[in-house]
Design an enzyme around this catalytic site. Structure first.
Site, PDB file in Angstrom:
ATOM      1  N   GLU A 131       0.833  -1.209   0.000  1.00 12.08           N
ATOM      2  CA  GLU A 131       0.000   0.000   0.000  1.00 12.08           C
ATOM      3  C   GLU A 131       0.865   1.256   0.000  1.00 12.08           C
ATOM      4  O   GLU A 131       0.544   2.253  -0.636  1.00 12.08           O
ATOM      5  CB  GLU A 131      -0.931   0.025   1.224  1.00 12.08           C
ATOM      6  CG  GLU A 131      -1.967  -1.075   1.235  1.00 12.08           C
ATOM      7  CD  GLU A 131      -2.988  -0.938   0.109  1.00 12.08           C
ATOM      8  OE1 GLU A 131      -2.569  -0.888  -1.065  1.00 12.08           O
ATOM      9  OE2 GLU A 131      -4.184  -0.921   0.392  1.00 12.08           O
ATOM     10  N   THR A 183      -4.941   6.585  -5.988  1.00 10.76           N
ATOM     11  CA  THR A 183      -5.119   6.810  -4.548  1.00 10.76           C
ATOM     12  C   THR A 183      -4.231   7.964  -4.078  1.00 10.76           C
ATOM     13  O   THR A 183      -4.657   8.803  -3.273  1.00 10.76           O
ATOM     14  CB  THR A 183      -4.803   5.520  -3.762  1.00 10.76           C
ATOM     15  OG1 THR A 183      -5.706   4.509  -4.206  1.00 10.76           O
ATOM     16  CG2 THR A 183      -4.980   5.708  -2.270  1.00 10.76           C
TER      17      THR A 183
HETATM   18  N1  HSE Z   1      -8.362   4.735   3.126  1.00 14.23           N
HETATM   19  C1  HSE Z   1      -7.730   4.799   1.848  1.00 14.23           C
HETATM   20  C2  HSE Z   1      -8.115   6.100   1.185  1.00 14.23           C
HETATM   21  C3  HSE Z   1      -8.189   3.655   1.007  1.00 14.23           C
HETATM   22  O1  HSE Z   1      -9.292   6.439   1.180  1.00 14.23           O
HETATM   23  O2  HSE Z   1      -7.228   6.790   0.671  1.00 14.23           O
HETATM   24  C4  HSE Z   1      -7.593   3.627  -0.362  1.00 14.23           C
HETATM   25  O3  HSE Z   1      -8.133   2.529  -1.058  1.00 14.23           O
END
Ligand code: HSE
Length: 310
Positions: A131, A183
């Site tokens: 991530e 993201t």
């Molecule tokens: N919590 C993270 C965001 C998840 O919203 O950036 C990304 O999939």
């Protein structure tokens, strides 16, 4: 001792945030999922073979599954080699945990080759490196539900504190408008400060959502699916967002919002008939916008990454 076997797994898509719980809530779904295989190889190191058309990097340090495996290998006493085959069905950049499915799937499968020497919590810790590579930050709201299944609350990531939240039966309708939202970009536009009055409203919703899930109170779940911090900023990146939300609720959805960092939108319903009616509304919105889309009507996946018999 490493195993001679090939391990095959399905790694599920996940919906992070669950509207009000930015970075702390997420759940796994039964559709879609990635298919992966892993086996040991004689020479130390990682070989990644893509069996799909996404052309993701195969250098381990540039691949989210590779980054997760490297973190796992760092904690082994002796060098080991893995050959990993990835067939993604969760489109990268879709907002339903594509990078998490790769990273979590890789370490869960590798751990089985290593006779399950690491705990689930260790695996979350390793997979968060994927991530970090994908979004610039470690977060576990896709990884934890992908590995544990169900709805998970990540109270803290340093140190990890993951709590499984029992939920009543829920149907999930997801629409993925075919645009890509990175993201890292969706995080970059967020404000770093929030007003106290907004924070109060948000933590009321988070507590309400968790209580609603535990008590099986659908109305409380619906009322709590409100995000006053993140959605107002991010929803502008998603064409048709307000319309999808309005029409889905009119069709009977309990509520919903952006899935992870988008562009997918999810809605929760009490039964399949409503979930299908919601899907119909979602389709009509994107037909009217002449924007390609894909929909899923699915349920919450309770088992996380699953092993498949050869
Ligand atoms: N919590 C993270 C965001 C998840 O919203 O950036 C990304 O999939």
């Amino acid at each position: 001792m490493a195993s001679e076997k090939t391990i095959r797994i399905h790694s599920p898509a996940t919906v992070a945030n669950m509207v009000c719980g930015f970075d702390i809530l997420g759940f796994a779904v039964n559709e879609p999922y990635d298919e992966m295989r892993i086996r040991c190889k004689d020479e130390p190191g990682i070989v990644i073979v893509n069996e799909d058309d996404y052309h993701l990097p195969t250098q381990p340090e540039k691949n989210v599954a590779g980054a997760a495996l490297l973190a796992l290998m760092d904690e082994l006493e002796s060098p080991v080699g893995f050959e990993l085959f990835i067939r993604k069905q969760i489109k990268p950049g879709s907002g339903v945990g594509s990078s998490a499915a790769s990273a979590a799937g890789a370490v869960v499968a590798a751990n089985r080759l290593l006779q399950d020497r690491f705990s689930k919590e260790d695996l979350v810790r390793f997979a968060m490196n994927g991530e970090k590579l994908a979004s610039g930050v470690k977060h576990a709201d896709n990884i934890a539900p992908c590995i544990y299944g169900g709805v998970t609350l990540i109270r803290s990531i340093f140190p990890l504190d993951i709590i499984g939240i029992t939920a009543p039966p829920l149907y999930v309708t997801i629409v993925h408008p075919q645009i890509e939202v990175r993201t890292s970009d969706a995080r970059g536009i967020l404000k770093q400060q929030v007003l106290l009055k907004d924070a109060i409203r948000q933590w009321g919703n988070i507590a309400g959502l968790v209580a609603g899930l535990l008590q099986g109170d659908y109305q409380l779940i619906g009322r709590s699916l409100e995000d006053v911090l993140i959605e107002p900023v991010r929803s502008i990146l998603i064409p048709g967002f307000d319309k999808v939300k309005k029409l889905s609720k009119e069709a009977g959805a309990l509520g919903g919002g952006i899935s992870g960092s988008g562009p997918s939108i999810f809605m929760l319903s009490e039964n399949e008939t409503t979930a299908r009616a919601v899907e119909k509304q979602m389709k009509e919105v994107y037909e009217s916008l002449s924007l390609a889309y894909h929909t899923y009507v699915t349920t919450i996946n309770q088992s996380g990454v699953t092993f498949v018999e050869e």
